[in-house]
Design a protein around this motif. Structure first.
Motif, PDB file in Angstrom:
ATOM      1  N   ALA A  78      12.713  -9.545  -6.998  1.00 39.63           N
ATOM      2  CA  ALA A  78      11.514  -8.818  -7.419  1.00 39.63           C
ATOM      3  C   ALA A  78      11.861  -7.854  -8.555  1.00 39.63           C
ATOM      4  CB  ALA A  78      10.920  -8.071  -6.234  1.00 39.63           C
ATOM      5  N   LEU A  79      10.883  -7.021  -8.924  1.00 34.55           N
ATOM      6  CA  LEU A  79      11.041  -6.103 -10.053  1.00 34.55           C
ATOM      7  C   LEU A  79      10.864  -4.652  -9.628  1.00 34.55           C
ATOM      8  CD1 LEU A  79       8.992  -8.168 -12.623  1.00 34.55           C
ATOM      9  CD2 LEU A  79      11.372  -7.488 -12.956  1.00 34.55           C
ATOM     10  N   PRO A  80      11.511  -3.718 -10.331  1.00 42.74           N
ATOM     11  CA  PRO A  80      11.382  -2.288 -10.015  1.00 42.74           C
ATOM     12  C   PRO A  80      10.071  -1.725 -10.564  1.00 42.74           C
ATOM     13  CG  PRO A  80      12.873  -2.562 -11.860  1.00 42.74           C
ATOM     14  CD  PRO A  80      12.499  -3.948 -11.403  1.00 42.74           C
ATOM     15  N   LEU A  81       8.988  -2.032  -9.879  1.00 45.91           N
ATOM     16  CA  LEU A  81       7.651  -1.690 -10.357  1.00 45.91           C
ATOM     17  C   LEU A  81       6.759  -1.384  -9.153  1.00 45.91           C
ATOM     18  CD1 LEU A  81       6.260  -1.795 -13.222  1.00 45.91           C
ATOM     19  CD2 LEU A  81       5.443  -4.069 -12.573  1.00 45.91           C
ATOM     20  N   PRO A  82       6.019  -0.292  -9.160  1.00 45.29           N
ATOM     21  CA  PRO A  82       5.096  -0.008  -8.059  1.00 45.29           C
ATOM     22  C   PRO A  82       3.881  -0.926  -8.133  1.00 45.29           C
ATOM     23  CG  PRO A  82       4.929   1.697  -9.728  1.00 45.29           C
ATOM     24  CD  PRO A  82       6.061   0.808 -10.147  1.00 45.29           C
ATOM     25  N   GLU A  83       3.507  -1.521  -7.007  1.00 45.04           N
ATOM     26  CA  GLU A  83       2.406  -2.480  -6.987  1.00 45.04           C
ATOM     27  C   GLU A  83       1.051  -1.776  -7.072  1.00 45.04           C
ATOM     28  OE1 GLU A  83       0.759  -6.346  -4.468  1.00 45.04           O
ATOM     29  OE2 GLU A  83       2.751  -5.522  -4.075  1.00 45.04           O
ATOM     30  N   GLU A  84       0.153  -2.353  -7.881  1.00 42.26           N
ATOM     31  CA  GLU A  84      -1.194  -1.809  -8.038  1.00 42.26           C
ATOM     32  C   GLU A  84      -2.251  -2.904  -7.912  1.00 42.26           C
ATOM     33  OE1 GLU A  84      -1.372   0.255 -11.750  1.00 42.26           O
ATOM     34  OE2 GLU A  84       0.331   1.577 -11.294  1.00 42.26           O
ATOM     35  N   THR A  85      -1.969  -3.916  -7.057  1.00 49.04           N
ATOM     36  CA  THR A  85      -2.903  -5.037  -6.922  1.00 49.04           C
ATOM     37  C   THR A  85      -4.053  -4.719  -5.974  1.00 49.04           C
ATOM     38  OG1 THR A  85      -1.670  -6.003  -5.069  1.00 49.04           O
ATOM     39  CG2 THR A  85      -1.027  -6.683  -7.299  1.00 49.04           C
ATOM     40  N   GLY A  86      -3.861  -3.771  -5.068  1.00 50.17           N
ATOM     41  CA  GLY A  86      -4.879  -3.506  -4.051  1.00 50.17           C
ATOM     42  C   GLY A  86      -4.929  -4.576  -2.988  1.00 50.17           C
ATOM     43  N   CYS A  87      -3.944  -5.429  -2.964  1.00 49.71           N
ATOM     44  CA  CYS A  87      -3.903  -6.549  -2.018  1.00 49.71           C
ATOM     45  C   CYS A  87      -3.595  -6.054  -0.599  1.00 49.71           C
ATOM     46  CB  CYS A  87      -2.831  -7.533  -2.482  1.00 49.71           C
ATOM     47  SG  CYS A  87      -2.442  -8.846  -1.331  1.00 49.71           S
ATOM     48  N   LEU A  88      -4.164  -6.732   0.394  1.00 50.74           N
ATOM     49  CA  LEU A  88      -3.890  -6.369   1.790  1.00 50.74           C
ATOM     50  C   LEU A  88      -2.416  -6.544   2.135  1.00 50.74           C
ATOM     51  CD1 LEU A  88      -6.965  -7.971   3.616  1.00 50.74           C
ATOM     52  CD2 LEU A  88      -6.530  -5.535   3.217  1.00 50.74           C
ATOM     53  N   HIS A  89      -1.753  -7.423   1.401  1.00 49.20           N
ATOM     54  CA  HIS A  89      -0.338  -7.711   1.664  1.00 49.20           C
ATOM     55  C   HIS A  89       0.559  -7.024   0.647  1.00 49.20           C
ATOM     56  CE1 HIS A  89      -1.574 -10.783   4.553  1.00 49.20           C
ATOM     57  NE2 HIS A  89      -2.447 -11.193   3.656  1.00 49.20           N
ATOM     58  N   SER A  90       0.117  -5.925   0.081  1.00 49.09           N
ATOM     59  CA  SER A  90       0.889  -5.233  -0.956  1.00 49.09           C
ATOM     60  C   SER A  90       2.282  -4.844  -0.474  1.00 49.09           C
ATOM     61  CB  SER A  90       0.149  -3.984  -1.420  1.00 49.09           C
ATOM     62  OG  SER A  90      -0.974  -4.304  -2.187  1.00 49.09           O
ATOM     63  N   SER A  91       3.162  -4.660  -1.436  1.00 42.27           N
ATOM     64  CA  SER A  91       4.545  -4.295  -1.150  1.00 42.27           C
ATOM     65  C   SER A  91       4.637  -3.050  -0.278  1.00 42.27           C
ATOM     66  CB  SER A  91       5.284  -4.045  -2.466  1.00 42.27           C
ATOM     67  OG  SER A  91       6.553  -3.484  -2.238  1.00 42.27           O
ATOM     68  N   LYS A  92       5.500  -3.130   0.709  1.00 39.76           N
ATOM     69  CA  LYS A  92       5.792  -1.988   1.564  1.00 39.76           C
ATOM     70  C   LYS A  92       7.064  -1.265   1.123  1.00 39.76           C
ATOM     71  CE  LYS A  92       3.482  -3.862   5.660  1.00 39.76           C
ATOM     72  NZ  LYS A  92       2.441  -2.826   5.698  1.00 39.76           N
ATOM     73  N   VAL A  93       7.632  -1.703   0.003  1.00 44.39           N
ATOM     74  CA  VAL A  93       8.850  -1.098  -0.525  1.00 44.39           C
ATOM     75  C   VAL A  93       8.464  -0.273  -1.755  1.00 44.39           C
ATOM     76  CG1 VAL A  93      11.168  -1.509  -1.424  1.00 44.39           C
ATOM     77  CG2 VAL A  93      10.186  -3.072   0.280  1.00 44.39           C
ATOM     78  N   ALA A  94       8.655   1.014  -1.673  1.00 46.58           N
ATOM     79  CA  ALA A  94       8.232   1.911  -2.753  1.00 46.58           C
ATOM     80  C   ALA A  94       8.909   1.543  -4.074  1.00 46.58           C
ATOM     81  CB  ALA A  94       8.553   3.358  -2.389  1.00 46.58           C
ATOM     82  N   GLY A  95       8.095   1.373  -5.113  1.00 45.25           N
ATOM     83  CA  GLY A  95       8.637   1.134  -6.445  1.00 45.25           C
ATOM     84  C   GLY A  95       9.168  -0.251  -6.698  1.00 45.25           C
ATOM     85  N   VAL A  96       8.915  -1.197  -5.787  1.00 41.98           N
ATOM     86  CA  VAL A  96       9.401  -2.567  -5.960  1.00 41.98           C
ATOM     87  C   VAL A  96       8.264  -3.531  -5.630  1.00 41.98           C
ATOM     88  CG1 VAL A  96      11.119  -4.297  -5.276  1.00 41.98           C
ATOM     89  CG2 VAL A  96      11.719  -1.872  -5.272  1.00 41.98           C
ATOM     90  N   MET A  97       8.084  -4.563  -6.469  1.00 39.76           N
ATOM     91  CA  MET A  97       7.037  -5.554  -6.194  1.00 39.76           C
ATOM     92  C   MET A  97       7.402  -6.898  -6.808  1.00 39.76           C
ATOM     93  SD  MET A  97       3.862  -4.994  -8.889  1.00 39.76           S
ATOM     94  CE  MET A  97       3.122  -6.552  -8.395  1.00 39.76           C
ATOM     95  N   HIS A  98       6.726  -7.927  -6.322  1.00 45.64           N
ATOM     96  CA  HIS A  98       6.877  -9.258  -6.904  1.00 45.64           C
ATOM     97  C   HIS A  98       5.873  -9.400  -8.045  1.00 45.64           C
ATOM     98  CE1 HIS A  98       9.958 -11.458  -4.782  1.00 45.64           C
ATOM     99  NE2 HIS A  98       9.558 -10.904  -3.654  1.00 45.64           N
ATOM    100  N   ALA A  99       6.252  -8.896  -9.203  1.00 40.43           N
ATOM    101  CA  ALA A  99       5.376  -8.923 -10.371  1.00 40.43           C
ATOM    102  C   ALA A  99       5.642 -10.123 -11.270  1.00 40.43           C
ATOM    103  CB  ALA A  99       5.549  -7.636 -11.175  1.00 40.43           C
ATOM    104  N   CYS A 100       6.526 -11.030 -10.834  1.00 44.17           N
ATOM    105  CA  CYS A 100       6.798 -12.229 -11.632  1.00 44.17           C
ATOM    106  C   CYS A 100       6.604 -13.505 -10.813  1.00 44.17           C
ATOM    107  CB  CYS A 100       8.213 -12.178 -12.214  1.00 44.17           C
ATOM    108  SG  CYS A 100       8.435 -13.225 -13.677  1.00 44.17           S
TER     109      CYS A 100
END
Length: 390
Positions: A78-100
């Motif tokens: 994944a990438l060092p990025l805070p998720e802003e999708t509003g998805c119910l399954h959003s990342s539970k890891v602060a500052g990390v998301m699957h943005a690719c």
């Protein structure tokens, strides 16, 4: 063989895996939980997973009859990025998301493994599943260490395929082209060395900021005047660091940028000219420069065989209108390129944007591939395997 119905039965599990991976994203070389999930799933399917390079996972599916070996690869990091999708399954890891979209890639390949395992006796040959860490870790990446660890051997891989979600294409389509698919990605570091003096007496110093401005401008001519207009190249400087105080002539400026090319000859030319231009411009203004050009991922060149296999599988899945042959490659990079340097293969783009929905680019905190694309990915890769090994 009613492949579509069989895929429908496994898709709830594939979607569940995607969201598990999405909720708990892991950065490059730290994919421990993801690798463990992949191992558990492969064991449940009836395969024997092996760890490669700490967080990479492979497994071999042996068909009912002897034949060639095809490899399928998915990346997991994944990438060092805070998720802003509003998805119910959003990342539970602060500052990390699957943005690719690597959560999609991994879940799709696990779905393909489950599907193919149920048709093992119909396969003539072997399928090697490669779950790769650290694709985002340019310039090292995760593909090259796995290759060095022997992942393309025992048995020797004859063809390798991969996918990447692509928001510029709608769900229900794929993109694939013969030849260059994505660019080489290199890092460029330029240090301009001047001499400090008081800001009121610039003649007593050598202004590294003024020199670096000229260096940046001159380096843009490498692409516009040294590279053929029929070739592709990009040189971008994204950071400029220098200076200590508003009234002190800076004695040092550091530039950092990226260079993208498709042709290896152009890559070599640009590397040489960057060093020559930066050095000579700096010297001409009384300064010095140090250039470091770091090779990252090479250009991803689809082989004719890999392109043909994916195009056929795509047309069988989506019809001819569902397979887009892009006019141009992308200037983004993918370390799958290291695999296709070693064996024939190809990567396709998996359309992941819903019709009439806004296109959200890769690496955006709002990037969220549509769920409907996963079944397409599973079917295209599965059909590619059946066509190649039956």
């Amino acid at each position: 063989m009613d492949l579509k119905n069989k895929i429908t039965t496994i898709m709830p599990r594939v979607h569940d895996l995607r969201w598990q991976i999405h909720r708990y994203p892991e950065l490059s070389l730290k994919e421990e939980q993801t690798a463990a999930l992949v191992e558990r799933e492969l064991i449940e399917i009836g395969l024997v997973p092996q760890l490669v390079t700490n967080t990479g996972v492979t497994a071999l599916l042996e068909g009912g009859r002897p034949g060639k070996t095809i490899a399928l690869r998915a990346d997991m990091d994944a990438l060092p990025l805070p998720e802003e999708t509003g998805c119910l399954h959003s990342s539970k890891v602060a500052g990390v998301m699957h943005a690719c979209g690597h959560d999609v890639h991994t879940a799709v390949l696990l779905g393909v493994a489950r599907l193919l395992a149920s048709f093992r006796e119909r396969i003539s040959g072997n399928v090697k599943f490669i779950f790769q860490p650290a694709e985002e870790n340019n310039p090292t990446g995760g593909a090259k260490p796995m290759i060095e660890a022997g992942v393309l051997n025992d048995p020797k891989v004859d063809l390798i395929l991969a996918l990447h979600v692509w928001p510029e294409l709608p769900v229900g389509s794929i993109g694939v082209r013969d030849g260059a698919m994505m660019a080489a990605s290199d890092r460029v570091f330029v240090k301009v060395l001047g001499k400090s003096s008081h800001g009121s007496a610039p003649h007593q110093g050598i202004d590294a900021i003024a020199v670096s401005a000229q260096v940046i401008s001159a380096l843009q001519t490498v692409v516009s005047r040294n590279v053929s207009p029929l070739e592709a190249a990009v040189l971008t400087f994204g950071t400029v660091r220098g200076g200590h105080r508003y009234n002190i002539i800076a004695n040092q400026v550091e530039l950092e940028g990226t260079c993208r090319t498709l042709n290896p000859a152009v890559r070599r030319l640009v590397e040489t000219r960057i060093d020559q231009v930066a050095s000579q411009v700096a010297v001409g203004l009384g300064a010095e420069s140090e250039v470091r050009y770091v090779h990252g991922y090479p250009a991803l060149i689809n082989s004719a065989e890999g392109f043909t296999v994916l195009k056929q599988a795509g047309e069988e899945t989506l019809g001819k209108d569902g397979v887009v042959i892009p006019q141009y490659p992308a200037m983004g990079a993918e370390d799958f390129a290291f695999f296709v340097e070693k064996v024939p293969g190809a990567l396709f783009w998996l359309g992941c944007t819903k019709l009439n929905a806004p296109m959200v680019p890769l690496h955006s905190p709002e990037f969220l591939p549509a769920e409907e694309c996963l079944a397409v990915g599973v079917e295209v890769l599965s059909r590619a395997v059946f066509n190649y090994l039956t």
